[in-house]
Enzyme design. Structure first.
Site, PDB file in Angstrom:
ATOM      1  CB  ALA A 107     -18.162   5.887  19.361  1.00  0.00           C
ATOM      2  CB  CYS A 108     -22.961   3.211  18.491  1.00  0.00           C
ATOM      3  SG  CYS A 108     -21.668   2.792  17.188  1.00  0.00           S
ATOM      4  N   GLY A 109     -24.534   4.294  20.737  1.00  0.00           N
ATOM      5  CA  GLY A 109     -25.106   4.171  21.591  1.00  0.00           C
ATOM      6  C   GLY A 109     -26.191   2.980  21.185  1.00  0.00           C
TER       7      GLY A 109
END
Length: 803
Positions: free
Chosen positions: A26-28
């Site tokens: 999960a990321c930006g």
């Protein structure tokens, strides 16, 4: 050969309860672009600032200097590259460049380089030269350093005269895919349009690790940045984002099925524009890649085969069109047409994408990964996972907003404008007469001729109920309530009964599976309040070539529900009985085996069925019905889940799966969980015939009152279908087309050999039983229906139930 996804990863081998198949992230994500018409280093600086401000979106482990991943994608910085290479470069746009992740050992590196140069020559490319990419030694932590590759930029041009644009992109694509497969070398990008720098880095390490990014000559009109958080998993140099076209925040929950369908489609792929035999580029979805990497690989193929990037994105992440009554008919036809040969890649997602000129972003149909954008008066456009990635003077902002589900945000840097969502989709919908093609090709199940309805006697129903292990408790507590009310009965979530593998009773194979929960970052859907974005309808039948579009792609049968009654099945079985649909043919394959032969006979019969189904497809079958009807004292039914999954994976291995629709005629199905499993393992439609005949029998006997037999069956279908929607929703999956084949289940108590062969890709952490025990459980149920000393029909009684 060790794949690049394994070579440059800190991920250990599967051991004990650890399995790398569970890796998630999960990321930006953010992008910065300018509409001023000229590149600049300021765009790189702003993008790197945005990346550093996304630090909290990334992660580190015990070593604070080993990051989960960070990267940047820019346009090819032509002026910079001309200043740092020691060989002559052709005009901008006529050479392709990419950073190679090479083995960190001299002999292996030399071998890889030689292999790549040979592949390039074979693809009609001339190697212009290699450049050592400067990096800062000692910056990254011990874990990142232990699997760190060597970085060298490869420059190539066509060896057959000047080639530019998409033609050169396709040649570079072929080189890169073959280099991965044949040389075990990973290229974050290989393109004449874009360049990617990335790795197992923190957001603050990216720029100092790659000093190129600090050079003032490094100019671009756009940049995509990404900060990775590999949730409870191990980081990897190749799995950092961005990829070739995208950076992604979220999870694709249907990725197992998406990859399987893509593998099956490979046999049908034909392209007029990608050079050479496509088979040398397979598999399209590389082993060991993440969900985001697989998405990027398929998107890249769709784009290079001739579709615009927005077109390809909307094929894979379509807006919720199924229940949108007010949608423009042409746009609706566009989505429906593409749904007949590409299922949505479903799950919460924000995907930023670029081809080097266009740059944009979309959300999943539910909008579960919100992002925001800003546009300033001097043409700067910023999009990010959250507010605050850049310090922008509010007085200069001329437009701001949030990404919306179903709407595309797109910037055209070449023409210096933001392209309206309506314009994008109107243009795409007008490219072909999709509505005409659909009208001429698709067939609605309800429009097929009616066939004879068969009513079975109580004695016949009871005997078959015993064959499939029905109990009085199941009829009273599960089946009857669904028939009365059209809804799944409410029950406790917990159970203190033994798991199937430890039970002394002959349990159904369905009981050995449990649905996986979504990641902690992935909220479930509210299927009742969010019915606009969910869909239970689907089209079944053979798929056309994924890389083309024609009226023939629409020759499928449209089902409004994944559960069909006996009369609807009869319509499909006899689809061309009257001779008016000559292009359609249905073959029924009997899922029965010699019960006294045990596991050996079961295994032998499954292999025979593989041959039968393959022969049916070769002879033109468009639909195959896997049926367990007509068991006898000698022939017992193969568990429908085993039969369905085994055939599904056999056809995937043969790459013929997309040439036929699988319909399951199953006597052992009577719960929502059963239907969900069959769809999850490849069934296009499920006909729980015995459950329906049981309901009709209960009404005729007076055990269910207030409804007719027809209404009771309709209620049962409704309850099972709506129940499947509820089960899908728990995984954040919106459409049954995505859920089909997604295998979002874990096996508990099934042996590795059994799972690998017949439920390929499913996790079974504890190991367990094989076909012998399954055959024994079938035989124990079968013996109650066909006891050695016989039994008079009036004296047949179902067991009460329970453990």
């Amino acid at each position: 050969m060790l794949t690049p996804f394994r070579r440059f990863s800190a991920q250990p081998e599967a051991s004990g309860l650890y399995d790398g198949a569970h890796e998630h992230d999960a990321c930006g994500v953010a992008f910065v672009a300018t509409m001023r018409g000229e590149p600049g280093h300021d765009i790189v600086e702003k993008a790197l600032t945005a990346l550093r401000n996304l630090e909290h979106r990334g992660a580190v482990g015990a070593e604070v200097d080993t990051g989960d991943g960070a990267g940047i994608l820019t346009q090819v910085p032509d002026a910079f590259l001309r200043g740092v290479v020691d060989f002559e470069l052709p005009p901008r746009g006529s050479y392709a460049i990419g950073i190679a992740f090479l083995p960190d050992e001299d002999a292996a590196e030399a071998e890889a380089v030689a292999s790549i140069e040979a592949i390039a020559a074979g693809e009609g490319l001339r190697v212009l030269g290699w450049r050592e990419v400067p990096t800062t030694a000692g910056l990254v932590g011990a874990t990142a350093r232990s699997v760190q590759p060597r970085f060298r930029q490869l420059f190539v041009e066509s060896a057959r005269g000047r080639v530019v644009g998409m033609a050169l992109e396709r040649m570079a694509f072929c080189l890169r895919k073959r280099a991965e497969h044949e040389a075990g070398v990973y290229f974050p990008s290989m393109s004449s349009r874009t360049l990617v720098y990335k790795g197992m880095l923190t957001t603050g390490q990216l720029e100092p690790f790659f000093p190129d990014l600090s050079d003032r000559r490094f100019a671009t009109e756009l940049a995509v940045v990404h900060s990775r958080f590999s949730t409870n998993t191990f980081p990897s140099w190749p799995l950092a984002h961005p990829f070739r076209l995208i950076a992604h925040n979220g999870e694709i929950n249907t990725v197992k099925g998406n990859r399987n369908w893509m593998r099956a489609r490979e046999s049908q792929l034909v392209s007029d524009v990608i050079p050479g035999d496509l088979e040398r580029l397979f598999p399209i979805c590389a082993a060991g890649a993440s969900d985001s990497a697989s998405f990027d690989e398929v998107l890249e193929l769709l784009h290079l085969a001739g579709r615009s990037l927005p077109h390809a994105v909307l094929m894979m992440i379509p807006e919720a069109w199924e229940n949108h009554a007010e949608m423009d008919p042409a746009r609706r036809a566009f989505y429906e047409f593409h749904s007949m040969f590409m299922e949505p890649w479903d799950g919460p997602a924000c995907v930023a994408f670029t081809d080097g000129t266009l740059i944009g972003a979309v959300l999943d149909r539910n909008g579960l990964r919100p992002s925001r954008y800003w546009v300033t008066e001097d043409g700067l456009v910023v999009m990010a996972s959250e507010v605050g990635v850049l310090d922008i003077d509010p007085a200069t902002v001329v437009k701001k907003g949030r990404l919306q589900p179903g709407r595309m945000f797109l910037v055209d840097t070449e023409h210096g404008r933001i392209v309206d969502d309506e314009e994008i989709k109107a243009d795409l919908a007008g490219q072909h007469p999709y509505d005409e093609w659909l009208h001429a090709g698709r067939i609605f199940l309800k429009d097929l001729p009616e066939r004879e309805h068969v009513v079975h006697t109580h004695a016949s129903v009871t005997r078959r109920q015993q064959t499939f292990g029905y109990t009085e408790e199941e009829l009273r507590l599960l089946v009857a309530p669904m028939a009365r009310a059209g809804a799944e009965p409410i029950g406790s979530m917990g159970t203190d009964t033994p798991i199937a593998v430890l039970s002394n009773r002959p349990r159904l194979l369905f009981d050995y599976f449990t649905q996986l929960f979504a990641q902690v970052t992935n909220p479930p859907l509210d299927a009742i309040r969010e019915e606009l974005v969910t869909a239970l309808g689907t089209a079944i039948g053979p798929e056309g070539n994924l890389l083309s579009a024609s009226p023939a792609h629409c020759r499928q049968v449209v089902l409004p529900f994944p559960v069909i009654d006996n009369d609807e099945l009869a319509r499909l079985v006899h689809i061309n009985k009257d001779g008016d649909l000559p292009g359609y043919a249905t073959v029924t394959v009997k899922g029965l085996y010699k019960v006294d032969g045990g596991g050996a006979a079961l295994r032998e019969r499954i292999e025979e069925i593989f041959t039968e189904v393959s022969a049916a497809i070769e002879q033109g079958a468009k639909f195959v019905v896997l049926s367990d009807r007509d068991s006898t004292a000698d022939l017992a039914p193969i568990p429908s889940l085993l039969l369905t999954s085994a055939v599904h994976h056999h056809l995937i291995r043969e790459k013929t799966r997309t040439q036929v629709g699988l319909i399951v005629e199953a006597g052992d199905v009577r719960e929502v969980h059963h239907v969900a499993l069959l769809i999850g393992y490849g069934a296009a439609a499920v006909n729980p015939y015995l459950a329906m005949e049981s309901v009709e029998n209960l009404v005729r006997r007076g055990d269910i009152t207030g409804v007719s037999p027809e209404k009771a069956v309709a209620n049962l279908i409704k309850a099972l279908g709506k129940g499947v929607l509820k089960v899908m929703s728990k995984m954040g999956i919106s459409t049954v087309a995505s859920y089909r084949g997604a295998q979002v289940f874990e096996a508990i108590g099934l042996g590795t050999e059994l799972v690998d062969r017949y439920f390929t890709g499913t996790t079974s952490q504890l190991g367990g039983i094989g076909l012998d025990v399954i055959a024994d459980e079938v035989a124990r149920r079968h013996a109650k229906a066909y006891p050695a000393d016989g039994i008079r029909d009036p004296h047949r009684r179902l067991e009460v139930g329970g453990e």
